[in-house]
Design a protein around this motif. Structure first.
Motif, PDB file in Angstrom:
ATOM      1  N   ILE A  48       0.704  -0.995   0.211  1.00  0.00           N
ATOM      2  CA  ILE A  48       0.057   0.048   0.201  1.00  0.00           C
ATOM      3  C   ILE A  48       0.931   1.134   0.152  1.00  0.00           C
ATOM      4  O   ILE A  48       2.016   1.126   0.781  1.00  0.00           O
ATOM      5  N   ILE A  49       0.610   2.217  -0.849  1.00  0.00           N
ATOM      6  CA  ILE A  49       1.441   3.483  -0.970  1.00  0.00           C
ATOM      7  C   ILE A  49       0.328   4.394  -0.565  1.00  0.00           C
ATOM      8  O   ILE A  49      -0.718   4.655  -1.610  1.00  0.00           O
ATOM      9  N   GLN A  50       0.489   5.271   0.438  1.00  0.00           N
ATOM     10  CA  GLN A  50      -0.308   6.289   0.697  1.00  0.00           C
ATOM     11  C   GLN A  50       0.461   7.783   0.402  1.00  0.00           C
ATOM     12  O   GLN A  50       1.696   7.885   1.012  1.00  0.00           O
ATOM     13  N   ALA A  51      -0.193   8.615  -0.116  1.00  0.00           N
ATOM     14  CA  ALA A  51       0.317   9.996  -0.367  1.00  0.00           C
ATOM     15  C   ALA A  51      -0.852  10.896  -0.323  1.00  0.00           C
ATOM     16  O   ALA A  51      -1.938  10.633  -0.329  1.00  0.00           O
ATOM     17  N   PHE A  87       1.167  12.926   6.353  1.00  0.00           N
ATOM     18  CA  PHE A  87      -0.139  13.376   7.334  1.00  0.00           C
ATOM     19  C   PHE A  87      -0.643  12.459   8.093  1.00  0.00           C
ATOM     20  O   PHE A  87      -1.273  12.745   9.263  1.00  0.00           O
ATOM     21  N   GLN A  88      -0.441  10.999   8.079  1.00  0.00           N
ATOM     22  CA  GLN A  88      -0.774   9.858   9.129  1.00  0.00           C
ATOM     23  C   GLN A  88      -0.397  10.450  10.353  1.00  0.00           C
ATOM     24  O   GLN A  88      -1.051   9.945  11.258  1.00  0.00           O
ATOM     25  N   ALA A  89       0.826  11.145  10.359  1.00  0.00           N
ATOM     26  CA  ALA A  89       1.424  11.294  11.800  1.00  0.00           C
ATOM     27  C   ALA A  89       0.439  12.289  12.489  1.00  0.00           C
ATOM     28  O   ALA A  89       0.443  12.499  13.748  1.00  0.00           O
ATOM     29  N   TYR A  90      -0.557  13.183  11.908  1.00  0.00           N
ATOM     30  CA  TYR A  90      -1.391  13.839  12.543  1.00  0.00           C
ATOM     31  C   TYR A  90      -2.663  13.439  12.817  1.00  0.00           C
ATOM     32  O   TYR A  90      -3.642  14.217  12.822  1.00  0.00           O
ATOM     33  N   HIS A  91      -2.745  12.012  12.918  1.00  0.00           N
ATOM     34  CA  HIS A  91      -4.353  11.217  13.227  1.00  0.00           C
ATOM     35  C   HIS A  91      -5.078  11.921  13.977  1.00  0.00           C
ATOM     36  O   HIS A  91      -6.184  11.896  14.523  1.00  0.00           O
ATOM     37  N   ALA A  92      -4.166  12.496  15.400  1.00  0.00           N
ATOM     38  CA  ALA A  92      -4.908  13.046  16.597  1.00  0.00           C
ATOM     39  C   ALA A  92      -5.845  14.355  16.143  1.00  0.00           C
ATOM     40  O   ALA A  92      -6.546  14.486  16.922  1.00  0.00           O
ATOM     41  N   ILE A  93      -5.559  15.155  15.116  1.00  0.00           N
ATOM     42  CA  ILE A  93      -6.236  16.277  14.732  1.00  0.00           C
ATOM     43  C   ILE A  93      -6.494  16.260  13.464  1.00  0.00           C
ATOM     44  O   ILE A  93      -7.436  17.197  12.991  1.00  0.00           O
ATOM     45  N   LEU A  94      -6.296  15.185  12.344  1.00  0.00           N
ATOM     46  CA  LEU A  94      -6.526  15.111  11.082  1.00  0.00           C
ATOM     47  C   LEU A  94      -7.621  13.811  10.857  1.00  0.00           C
ATOM     48  O   LEU A  94      -7.184  12.712  10.764  1.00  0.00           O
ATOM     49  N   ASP A  95      -8.689  14.066  10.448  1.00  0.00           N
ATOM     50  CA  ASP A  95      -9.636  12.997  10.324  1.00  0.00           C
ATOM     51  C   ASP A  95      -9.286  12.029   8.983  1.00  0.00           C
ATOM     52  O   ASP A  95      -9.333  11.110   9.103  1.00  0.00           O
ATOM     53  N   GLU A  96      -8.761  12.819   7.887  1.00  0.00           N
ATOM     54  CA  GLU A  96      -8.049  12.155   6.912  1.00  0.00           C
ATOM     55  C   GLU A  96      -7.066  11.225   7.217  1.00  0.00           C
ATOM     56  O   GLU A  96      -6.793  10.083   6.432  1.00  0.00           O
ATOM     57  N   ALA A  97      -5.975  11.473   8.167  1.00  0.00           N
ATOM     58  CA  ALA A  97      -5.053  10.634   8.806  1.00  0.00           C
ATOM     59  C   ALA A  97      -5.821   9.340   9.241  1.00  0.00           C
ATOM     60  O   ALA A  97      -5.360   8.370   9.020  1.00  0.00           O
ATOM     61  N   THR A  98      -6.365   9.686  10.237  1.00  0.00           N
ATOM     62  CA  THR A  98      -7.229   8.493  10.846  1.00  0.00           C
ATOM     63  C   THR A  98      -7.832   7.403   9.713  1.00  0.00           C
ATOM     64  O   THR A  98      -7.776   6.296   9.938  1.00  0.00           O
ATOM     65  N   ARG A 103      -7.554   2.434   6.660  1.00  0.00           N
ATOM     66  CA  ARG A 103      -7.516   1.849   5.267  1.00  0.00           C
ATOM     67  C   ARG A 103      -6.442   0.951   5.330  1.00  0.00           C
ATOM     68  O   ARG A 103      -6.484  -0.340   4.580  1.00  0.00           O
ATOM     69  N   ALA A 104      -5.293   1.322   5.942  1.00  0.00           N
ATOM     70  CA  ALA A 104      -3.922   0.592   5.791  1.00  0.00           C
ATOM     71  C   ALA A 104      -4.136  -0.702   6.648  1.00  0.00           C
ATOM     72  O   ALA A 104      -3.826  -1.808   6.273  1.00  0.00           O
ATOM     73  N   GLY A 105      -4.727  -0.429   7.630  1.00  0.00           N
ATOM     74  CA  GLY A 105      -5.133  -1.714   8.732  1.00  0.00           C
ATOM     75  C   GLY A 105      -5.859  -2.646   8.060  1.00  0.00           C
ATOM     76  O   GLY A 105      -5.698  -3.935   8.129  1.00  0.00           O
ATOM     77  N   ALA A 110      -6.738  -7.906   6.063  1.00  0.00           N
ATOM     78  CA  ALA A 110      -7.397  -8.856   4.914  1.00  0.00           C
ATOM     79  C   ALA A 110      -6.096  -9.700   4.343  1.00  0.00           C
ATOM     80  O   ALA A 110      -6.186 -10.928   4.124  1.00  0.00           O
ATOM     81  N   HIS A 111      -5.049  -9.162   4.110  1.00  0.00           N
ATOM     82  CA  HIS A 111      -3.746 -10.097   3.602  1.00  0.00           C
ATOM     83  C   HIS A 111      -3.331 -11.260   4.826  1.00  0.00           C
ATOM     84  O   HIS A 111      -3.205 -12.192   4.361  1.00  0.00           O
TER      85      HIS A 111
END
Length: 119
Positions: A48-51, A87-98, A103-105, A110-111
């Protein structure tokens, strides 16, 4: 790095260029173990590549996804609009990060379930 330079609040070509010696420790930046864009990706597990659309490395993420697909690696390219690098590092304040971490989880779960079933 040029196409997103004006919208990335964290990184720039200049900032990244200054860090190359630290990151590469004198090795060729195009060495596959340093830059996965140049690596032999065959045989990798699902990837998975997230950007974010607001990061200078977006084009590299797209290139990596294409190279993975060409190497017959199952790849999920997950682009989140309007967010910068890591941006994932900002999961505490950014809904998109959460949401991205969720999605990665789910992809990892699944894998792992497929591996368990296959055994």
């Amino acid at each position: 790095m040029e196409t997103r330079g004006a919208v990335d609040p964290l990184l720039s070509r200049e900032a990244l260029q200054a860090r190359i010696p630290d990151y590469t420790s004198g090795q060729d930046p195009a060495f596959g173990l340093i830059s996965p864009v140049f690596a032999d990706l065959s045989g990798l597990p699902p990837l998975i590549i997230q950007a974010g659309t607001h990061e200078v490395l977006l084009d590299d993420a797209l290139r990596l996804a294409q190279r993975a697909a060409t190497a017959d690696v199952e790849v999920t390219l997950d682009i989140t609009p309007g967010v910068p690098h890591v941006f994932q590092a900002y999961h505490a304040i950014l809904d998109e990060a959460t949401a991205a971490l969720d999605r990665a989880g789910r992809l990892l779960s699944a894998h792992l379930a497929e591996i368990t079933i296959a055994r």
